[in-house]
Design a protein around this motif. Structure first.
Motif, short mmCIF file in Angstrom:
data_model
loop_
_atom_site.label_atom_id
_atom_site.label_comp_id
_atom_site.label_asym_id
_atom_site.label_seq_id
_atom_site.Cartn_x
_atom_site.Cartn_y
_atom_site.Cartn_z
N GLY A 1 0.81 -1.22 0.00
CA GLY A 1 0.00 0.00 0.00
C GLY A 1 0.84 1.26 0.00
N ILE A 2 1.93 1.23 -0.80
CA ILE A 2 2.83 2.38 -0.88
C ILE A 2 2.98 2.82 -2.33
CG2 ILE A 2 4.13 1.79 1.21
CD1 ILE A 2 6.28 0.56 -0.62
N SER A 3 3.60 3.96 -2.52
CA SER A 3 3.86 4.49 -3.86
C SER A 3 4.92 3.64 -4.56
CB SER A 3 4.34 5.93 -3.73
OG SER A 3 4.96 6.36 -4.92
N GLU A 4 4.82 3.55 -5.88
CA GLU A 4 5.84 2.83 -6.66
C GLU A 4 7.18 3.55 -6.61
OE1 GLU A 4 4.82 1.20 -10.51
OE2 GLU A 4 2.71 1.13 -9.95
N ASN A 5 7.20 4.80 -6.23
CA ASN A 5 8.45 5.57 -6.15
C ASN A 5 9.25 5.21 -4.91
OD1 ASN A 5 7.95 7.01 -8.50
ND2 ASN A 5 6.75 8.53 -7.42
N HIS A 6 8.65 4.49 -3.99
CA HIS A 6 9.32 4.19 -2.72
C HIS A 6 10.66 3.49 -2.93
CE1 HIS A 6 8.98 4.01 1.65
NE2 HIS A 6 9.61 2.85 1.56
N ILE A 7 10.71 2.52 -3.82
CA ILE A 7 11.95 1.78 -4.06
C ILE A 7 13.03 2.71 -4.60
CG2 ILE A 7 13.03 -0.06 -5.41
CD1 ILE A 7 10.24 -1.43 -5.31
N SER A 8 12.67 3.55 -5.54
CA SER A 8 13.64 4.51 -6.09
C SER A 8 14.16 5.45 -5.02
CB SER A 8 13.00 5.32 -7.22
OG SER A 8 12.64 4.48 -8.28
N ASN A 9 13.28 5.90 -4.15
CA ASN A 9 13.68 6.80 -3.07
C ASN A 9 14.68 6.13 -2.13
OD1 ASN A 9 11.95 8.71 -4.13
ND2 ASN A 9 10.32 8.29 -2.68
N VAL A 10 14.45 4.86 -1.83
CA VAL A 10 15.36 4.14 -0.95
C VAL A 10 16.72 3.99 -1.62
CG1 VAL A 10 15.79 1.98 0.29
CG2 VAL A 10 13.49 2.93 0.20
N MET A 11 16.74 3.69 -2.90
CA MET A 11 18.01 3.53 -3.61
C MET A 11 18.76 4.85 -3.67
SD MET A 11 17.53 0.56 -6.41
CE MET A 11 15.88 0.84 -7.00
N GLN A 12 18.05 5.95 -3.85
CA GLN A 12 18.70 7.26 -3.82
C GLN A 12 19.30 7.51 -2.44
OE1 GLN A 12 15.80 10.13 -5.08
NE2 GLN A 12 16.14 9.72 -7.24
N LYS A 13 18.57 7.17 -1.41
CA LYS A 13 19.04 7.33 -0.03
C LYS A 13 20.35 6.56 0.18
CE LYS A 13 17.60 5.90 4.64
NZ LYS A 13 16.47 5.38 5.41
N MET A 14 20.43 5.37 -0.43
CA MET A 14 21.60 4.52 -0.28
C MET A 14 22.71 4.85 -1.27
SD MET A 14 19.73 0.87 0.22
CE MET A 14 21.29 0.05 0.02
N ASN A 15 22.41 5.70 -2.25
CA ASN A 15 23.37 6.08 -3.28
C ASN A 15 23.85 4.88 -4.10
OD1 ASN A 15 24.76 8.02 -4.74
ND2 ASN A 15 26.60 7.80 -3.50
N VAL A 16 22.89 4.04 -4.51
CA VAL A 16 23.18 2.89 -5.37
C VAL A 16 22.29 2.96 -6.60
CG1 VAL A 16 23.92 1.37 -3.51
CG2 VAL A 16 21.52 1.39 -4.18
N LYS A 17 22.71 2.24 -7.63
CA LYS A 17 21.91 2.18 -8.85
C LYS A 17 21.43 0.75 -9.03
CE LYS A 17 24.09 5.98 -11.18
NZ LYS A 17 24.72 6.48 -12.37
N GLY A 18 20.15 0.61 -9.21
CA GLY A 18 19.57 -0.69 -9.49
C GLY A 18 19.28 -1.50 -8.24
N ARG A 19 18.32 -2.38 -8.40
CA ARG A 19 17.89 -3.25 -7.31
C ARG A 19 19.00 -4.16 -6.83
NH1 ARG A 19 11.89 -5.29 -8.42
NH2 ARG A 19 10.96 -3.31 -8.97
N SER A 20 19.71 -4.77 -7.77
CA SER A 20 20.75 -5.72 -7.37
C SER A 20 21.85 -5.02 -6.59
CB SER A 20 21.31 -6.46 -8.58
OG SER A 20 21.85 -5.55 -9.51
N GLY A 21 22.23 -3.81 -7.00
CA GLY A 21 23.24 -3.05 -6.27
C GLY A 21 22.80 -2.76 -4.85
N ALA A 22 21.54 -2.40 -4.69
CA ALA A 22 21.01 -2.09 -3.36
C ALA A 22 20.99 -3.35 -2.50
CB ALA A 22 19.60 -1.52 -3.48
N ILE A 23 20.56 -4.45 -3.07
CA ILE A 23 20.50 -5.70 -2.31
C ILE A 23 21.90 -6.15 -1.89
CG2 ILE A 23 19.94 -8.17 -2.46
CD1 ILE A 23 17.46 -7.26 -4.14
N ILE A 24 22.86 -6.06 -2.80
CA ILE A 24 24.24 -6.44 -2.47
C ILE A 24 24.77 -5.58 -1.33
CG2 ILE A 24 26.63 -6.42 -3.33
CD1 ILE A 24 25.39 -7.32 -6.07
N GLU A 25 24.54 -4.28 -1.41
CA GLU A 25 25.01 -3.37 -0.37
C GLU A 25 24.36 -3.68 0.97
OE1 GLU A 25 27.46 -0.54 1.17
OE2 GLU A 25 27.51 -1.35 -0.86
#
Length: 64
Positions: A31-55
């Motif tokens: 029940g959240i915005s689709e932008n939520h994932i992008s916002n989290v990745m920006q917060k972490m300073n990573v590109k892409g889902r796999s990069g975020a998961i690895i970090e």
């Protein structure tokens, strides 16, 4: 980044990403915005889902 960088909701998002859920599926399920994932990745300073998961794995924020 230090341990504890994710909120409980952000952790839920990445747990669903690990289960290979799409952005749309995650946003509908949580029940959240689709932008939520992008916002989290920006917060972490990573590109892409796999990069975020690895970090996050390296930091001990999430487990497989």
């Amino acid at each position: 980044m230090s341990k504890g960088i994710l909120t409980a909701r952000e952790r839920e998002v990445f747990e669903l990403l690990i289960l290979n859920k799409s952005t749309k599926e995650i946003s509908t399920y949580l029940g959240i915005s689709e932008n939520h994932i992008s916002n989290v990745m920006q917060k972490m300073n990573v590109k892409g889902r796999s990069g975020a998961i690895i970090e996050l794995l390296k930091l001990g924020e999430i487990n497989l």
